[in-house]
Scaffold this motif. Structure first.
Motif, short mmCIF file in Angstrom:
data_model
loop_
_atom_site.label_atom_id
_atom_site.label_comp_id
_atom_site.label_asym_id
_atom_site.label_seq_id
_atom_site.Cartn_x
_atom_site.Cartn_y
_atom_site.Cartn_z
N LEU C 26 14.14 65.78 39.74
CA LEU C 26 15.30 66.51 39.95
C LEU C 26 15.07 67.39 40.49
O LEU C 26 13.78 67.55 40.78
CB LEU C 26 16.04 66.82 38.84
CG LEU C 26 15.82 67.52 36.87
CD1 LEU C 26 15.17 68.91 38.07
CD2 LEU C 26 15.83 67.04 36.17
N VAL C 36 21.45 69.07 33.44
CA VAL C 36 21.95 67.60 32.94
C VAL C 36 22.62 67.01 31.58
O VAL C 36 22.80 67.82 30.57
CB VAL C 36 19.84 67.50 32.80
CG1 VAL C 36 19.74 65.57 31.82
CG2 VAL C 36 18.99 67.73 33.61
N TYR C 211 23.15 65.64 36.89
CA TYR C 211 22.14 64.82 36.82
C TYR C 211 22.74 63.61 34.93
O TYR C 211 23.06 64.72 34.76
CB TYR C 211 21.19 64.87 36.50
CG TYR C 211 20.03 65.01 37.59
CD1 TYR C 211 19.72 64.34 38.74
CD2 TYR C 211 20.32 66.71 38.07
CE1 TYR C 211 19.19 65.02 40.41
CE2 TYR C 211 19.46 67.17 39.29
CZ TYR C 211 19.20 66.30 40.46
OH TYR C 211 18.38 66.60 41.23
N ILE C 218 17.30 58.53 34.89
CA ILE C 218 18.20 59.41 35.37
C ILE C 218 19.29 58.47 35.79
O ILE C 218 19.28 57.38 36.56
CB ILE C 218 18.14 59.75 36.99
CG1 ILE C 218 17.14 61.42 36.31
CG2 ILE C 218 19.43 60.58 37.62
CD1 ILE C 218 18.09 62.81 36.24
N SER C 221 23.63 60.63 39.81
CA SER C 221 23.10 62.41 40.37
C SER C 221 24.72 62.16 40.91
O SER C 221 24.99 61.63 42.08
CB SER C 221 21.90 62.21 40.63
OG SER C 221 21.30 61.35 41.86
#
Lengths: 344, 598, 247
Positions: C26, C36, C211, C218, C221
């Motif tokens: 990220l 996040v 994200y 992940i 995103s």
């Protein structure tokens, strides 16, 4: 027992109690900051007293060799990383592991401390003992800093054993007593107060006040307290646990060494005497639950008095009585705690 | 080669006194005596996570008890029966247990470092006592201790004493190994790092700690008894604190997590000490116990570099032991299943929480919470993080006391009861932050849940008399593992499983307790979609079997499709309660969950 | 695109024996708010702890303020102006609010700055409540005040990157709104913010970029406004699945 004897015993008790109180404070500090139950605290006491005694006998104290050896090992272990880091950090590192030990070696080997006045000898002895604290923290405790309290305790006991053995090598099996700081004495009513007693009490009080001011008023003192309260919180502020640990151990060594220098004129110190003295500080610290400074100091004073009075009534059982004191204390603590505790 | 090594060693041990010189026989005798003490410390330190520096004092109690009774008692003309070494053994063990129980009762409830600290104080005090008590001979000690005799045959030759020492040691090793592989053994192994969880499974951890401490003291006392009749005189020196510390070093250097570590450590330290005592005084040109310098630094090095001690390195040469519980759990087919607790009928009120308040300092974590769970029903407790759900779980299951309010389980008030008493009544729980014993196998972890369903104690475990019950417990544990879908990893260390499966182990362990009420704290967190489906199916089956289930969960889908009743918490209070459909449309709930920045 | 202040690439973190974060990448730009989001146990806290060096990384790289770190050390990160407001606040409970704040400037003092009084004035201006309670012990504060103190203490370090772990935890919506407003102001002044939140809706409204972390990876995103529209996010994290209330 008449009043006069009682007063005399009380005086003795308060004087040794003051020393135990200093040690108790150091133990609480070290435990709070590093979680190490610092059993070798008493070895600093013996090292301080016997280093001073060595100067007076014109001998080179083994403490110097220990200091140099530890500095050398640290130079080997941390030198490469410090070199790579460079800058001010590297100079500071060199000052600690090369310059300071070199200065000490020069003072002891070339400066003829034998001829110095008592106060200067005492300061030099303290200067030799003090760096042992952070050095030992670096080499012995820092590599296992995150281990459990129990593990750290076992490491501390191992270090205690090694230091007692080294004490025997350095200073021999003979005991030593140093001349008092003051020969003066005063009669207060029927009681004779010696200058040395006042020295001990005054120096202890002075050290305690200095510690208090450091912890309450300075940023570094607060940082140490912060580490004791909340390690993660402190680390997130950039207060390194290692740094805090070294400072705490520096205090432990200074307090231990100073205590040794203060009581060396009152009792004969052997290479292994420190352990029993340190343990009495411990009893005080345990009274305070290894957490409260004032309660620990009060507990230590109580230990001093108990020891002094029991030496009158049942001198053979003096140690037994002092160490049995922790049983009721633990009992009381045990009644207070009801939950199942989870070890970390 | 590996298979023959143990047999070879045994043969060597048996032949020892016949071929070795007097010097080596004596050395082996001391190794055996020390190993007995170190074995107790392996139990204490390596297994239970406690420590004692004062074991030498227990050795002293054992030695002095028999020495005094057989010399002074005999001189005072007491009945012959009361002054035999066997009476001395009994007296020594009794005194030891008395002292250990007293010390243990005082210190074992406090956090871990108070016990070792008090053993230091105790070790010193007892040493001074031995040296100062007139009737124990002061610092010179007691001499003229009679030899041991069996039916008139006197055991005077150290070569014969060798067999007595090593048979005692092997018996002790056998007993301790059996103990660790049993129901009480699992409780002991849970003490290190799992006490809170063990209490929730019904284990009386204070008692388990005390038992371990007693056992270690008894082994030390036995060693002292043997010592006194081997040496035929006693004085305070071998019972001082430095020797107590040496015993601990033996356990740690040998390897405190396995019983064999005691033997290895005792051998290494005893031989090393002998050698250093010869050699170091020459080096330093003076006499003194310089070996402690080497021991101290050696110990520090071991604790830095190899915390498991030497045994893990040596054990590579030996056949790998079978996984604990593996054999026993295979015997299940022939054994009847464990009896089950009677389940209340569906709809019966199981849990009734009334006006529970829980404060932490200035924070009110639970503010007059009310809640009910019925048999055959799933109640879900939902709410944002930090709303106080886990706190309420802890209050209900007795992990933490409520500040005020009332909790009833099956009509009985349980607030104020310890967690293990509540578990005994039939309430089982899981923990949000998984609390497994990572080194133990999945099966053993689950078997810990069935702790209350067995009865056999320490003695029968040591003597292998509890094997039937043990097999049934493990079979029960295995059944629950299979039920939650862990059949393929029964004998893997629980810590090696992914988090989602560790949660399933938690559930299996709770089921093994045979509960009527199951508390599940975020059982679906970390599970993947299919695993969640499987878990939901299992919970439906359990509900159909009449279990009551209280569930904390964040996955709304999971909760809304499963629960019969939903309680929504925020800031420690109930903001809504009802059927899932009702709760979903409650404006307060929408605000709590979705209150954004608008 | 301007130079990223924080760039995490392929980061894996083990927590105990379990790998809790796998191959996460990220980036955060200066003055940007990045969030996040993800369910409990997804590894969000572990991720932040590894970025700042509380936990060791098993693999991957953290690039921060132009320097690349294969092994992150906490002290270096703090010295370089990265600050974390942890989920549990981790205040110094027995100390006064003022001392807590002053300790926030510990690293700046060590680096030779002497401006903590000015910073303190700014923090007090942002959180007048803290000024009122300056002499009170931190342990006696209410939940909202504790969070303010935790953020205030972090601001004392004059961070370039401020990371917050669930700042809305246990707080009333009004206070959350207040705190998020302050975060927006900070970002406007150029502070980069990495926000871990369970309150996905609020976080996505505040953030520029988001994200979604799921079982340590992940999963998604994108720009925050696009993410809030995404059906999968809406379903899992915004409570808009079938049968659930729609705000």
């Amino acid at each position: 027992m008449d009043l006069q004897i009682a007063l005399l015993l009380a005086q003795d008790g308060v004087v040794s109690g003051a020393i135990y109180a200093l040690l108790a404070l150091a133990l609480v500090l070290v435990f709070a900051v590093t979680r190490v139950v610092f059993i070798p605290q008493g070895e600093f006491v013996a090292y301080g007293a016997l280093t001073l005694a060595s100067f007076q006998m014109g001998k080179i104290p083994g403490t110097l060799w220990l200091l140099l050896a530890l500095a050398f090992v640290i130079l080997l272990v941390d030198g490469p990383a410090a070199w790579r880091q460079g800058g001010r950090g590297f100079l500071l590192f060199l000052a600690q592991v090369v310059l300071y030990p070199a200065l000490m070696a020069a003072a002891v080997l070339l400066g003829q401390p034998h001829a110095w006045p008592l106060w200067a000898q005492s300061l030099l002895a303290l200067a030799l003992v003090a760096p042992l604290g952070p050095q030992l923290y670096r080499l012995v405790f820092q590599p296992v800093a995150e281990a459990s309290v129990l593990m750290l305790l076992i490491v501390a006991v191992a270090l205690h054993l090694a230091l007692v053995g080294l004490g025997l090598v350095f200073f021999g099996a003979e005991g030593s007593r140093t001349p008092p700081f003051s020969e003066a004495s005063w009669e207060v009513g029927s009681l004779v107060v010696s200058g040395q007693s006042l020295w001990v009490l005054g120096a202890s009080a002075g050290l305690i006040v200095a510690l208090y001011l450091f912890f309450e008023k300075t940023l570094y003192g607060k940082a140490l307290r912060a580490t004791a309260m909340n390690r993660i919180g402190a680390r997130l502020m950039g207060i390194s646990t290692t740094f805090a640990g070294k400072i705490a151990f520096l205090f432990a060594a200074v307090i231990g060494g100073a205590s040794g220098i203060l009581i060396a004129p009152i009792t004969t110190i052997y290479y292994d005497t420190g352990f029993l003295i340190g343990l009495k500080g411990f009893v005080g610290a345990i009274v305070g639950g290894l957490a409260s400074y004032p309660v620990a100091a009060a507990g230590a004073l109580l230990v001093g008095l108990l020891e002094s009075f029991s030496s009158f009534w049942a001198s053979a059982y003096k140690e037994v009585l002092v160490f049995t004191l922790i049983i009721p204390v633990l009992l009381w603590r045990s009644w207070q705690s009801h939950q199942v505790e989870e070890e970390e | 080669m590996r298979r023959w090594l143990p047999a070879g060693l045994l043969a060597f041990l048996a032949a020892g006194p016949l071929v070795l010189s007097e010097f080596y026989v004596t050395l082996f005798n001391y190794i055996g005596l020390s190993a007995l003490v170190a074995l107790g410390l392996v139990l204490l330190t390596g297994v239970a996570g406690l420590t004692s520096f004062g074991q030498a004092a227990f050795v002293g109690v054992g030695a002095y008890a028999t020495a005094w009774l057989t010399t002074a008692g005999a001189a005072a003309g007491w009945p012959a029966l009361l002054t035999t070494p066997w009476a001395g053994l009994a007296l020594g063990l009794m005194l030891t247990m008395l002292v250990a129980a007293g010390l243990g009762a005082i210190t074992l409830r406090l956090s871990g470092h108070f016990l070792p600290l008090s053993t230091i104080a105790w070790g010193i005090s007892l040493y001074f006592l031995f040296g100062n008590l007139e009737f124990l001979g002061g610092h010179t000690g007691l001499s003229g201790v009679p030899p041991l005799s069996f039916a008139g045959w006197e055991l005077r030759d150290p070569r014969w004493f060798y067999y007595l020492i090593w048979l005692s040691l092997l018996a002790a090793l056998f007993g301790v190994r059996n103990l660790l592989d049993s129901r009480p053994g699992r409780a002991i192994r849970a003490l290190k790092g799992g006490a809170l969880m063990a209490e929730a499974m019904g284990v009386d951890t204070a008692r388990a700690k005390l038992m371990v401490f007693l056992l270690a003291a008894i082994l030390a006392s036995l060693s002292g008894w043997l010592y006194a009749h081997l040496q035929r005189f006693v004085n305070p020196t071998p019972f001082g604190l430095p020797i107590g510390i040496e015993y601990l070093f033996m356990a740690v250097i040998g390897g405190a997590s396995e019983v064999w570590g005691a033997l290895v450590g005792a051998a290494v330290i005893t031989v090393l000490k002998h050698w250093l005592q010869d050699w170091l005084p020459h080096l330093f040109g003076a006499s003194g116990n310089f070996e402690i310098i080497v021991f101290g630094f050696l110990m520090i090095a071991v604790l830095h570099r190899a915390q498991g001690g030497l045994w893990p390195y040596l054990s590579r040469g030996f056949p790998q032991p079978a996984v604990r519980g593996e054999a026993a759990s295979r015997r299940d087919a022939s054994l009847p299943p464990m009896p089950q607790r009677a389940r209340p009928e569906a709809g019966v009120l199981l849990l009734d929480v009334k006006d529970v308040v829980k404060r932490f300092g200035g924070l009110v974590a639970n503010d007059r919470m009310n809640l009910a769970v019925h048999a055959g029903e799933i109640t879900a407790l939902i709410g944002p993080n930090g709303a106080g759900k886990s706190t309420l779980f802890n209050v209900i299951s007795g992990v933490e006391p409520a500040t005020s309010g009332e909790v009833r389980f099956l009509g009985q008030r349980i607030d104020g009861l310890p967690a293990r008493a509540i578990a005994r009544l039939g309430m089982a729980r899981t923990f949000q932050h998984v609390r497994l014993l990572p080194q133990m196998t999945v099966l053993e972890n689950v078997a810990l849940g069935a702790h209350l369903r067995g009865k056999r104690g320490y003695l029968s475990a040591m003597l292998r008399l509890s094997r039937d019950e043990e097999a049934r417990l493990l079979a029960e544990a295995r059944r629950h593992c299979e039920r939650v879908g862990l059949a393929d990893c029964l004998h893997m260390p629980a810590g090696s499983l992914p988090l989602g499966r560790q949660r399933l182990v938690e559930i299996a362990r709770a089921l093994a307790l045979d509960p009527v009420l199951l508390l599940l704290d975020e059982p679906a967190a970390g599970l993947r979609y299919l695993e969640k489906q499987a878990l939901a199916a299992l919970l439906r089956v359990l509900r159909a079997e009449g279990l009551g289930i209280l569930l904390v969960e964040h996955d709304m889908d999971f909760v809304m499709n499963l629960a019969d009743f939903v309680v929504v918490m925020e800031f420690g209070k109930t903001i809504a309660a009802g059927r899932p459909a009702e709760v979903q449309n409650d404006p307060a709930v929408i605000e709590a969950y979705l209150g954004g920045l608008e | 695109m301007s130079e990223a202040l924080l760039e995490v690439s392929d980061l894996s973190v083990a927590y105990g024996q379990i790998e809790a974060v796998h191959h996460v990448s990220l980036r955060v730009l200066p003055g940007q708010i990045v969030t996040v989001i993800g369910p409990n146990g997804a590894g969000k806290t572990t991720l932040l702890s590894a970025i700042i060096g509380l936990l060791p990384c098993k693999g991957g790289m953290v690039r921060y303020a132009g320097e690349a770190y294969a092994r992150v050390t906490l002290e270096k990160m703090v010295a370089a102006g990265m600050v974390l407001v942890p989920e549990k606040r981790e205040l110094f409970a027995e100390m006064s609010v003022l001392d807590n704040l002053l300790l926030g400037a510990f690293m700046r003092r060590r680096l030779g700055f002497r401006d903590e009084r000015q910073t303190l004035a700014t923090v007090f201006a942002l959180f007048p409540r803290l000024k009122e309670r300056a002499q009170q012990r931190a342990g006696t504060l209410s939940g909202g005040e504790r969070q303010m103190l935790a953020i205030g203490r972090a601001l004392m370090a004059r961070p370039r990157l401020l990371m917050l772990d669930e700042p809305s935890l246990g707080l009333a919506p009004l206070i959350v709104r207040e705190i998020f407003r302050i975060l927006a102001d900070l970002a406007a002044e150029g502070v980069a913010i990495l926000l871990v939140e369970q309150n996905a809706r609020a976080a996505l409204q505040l953030a520029d970029y988001g994200y979604v972390l799921e079982t340590g990876e992940i999963a998604l995103s994108g720009r925050a406004d696009e993410l809030s529209e995404d059906a999968r996010v809406a379903e899992s994290y915004l409570g808009q699945a079938a049968g659930c209330p729609v705000a």
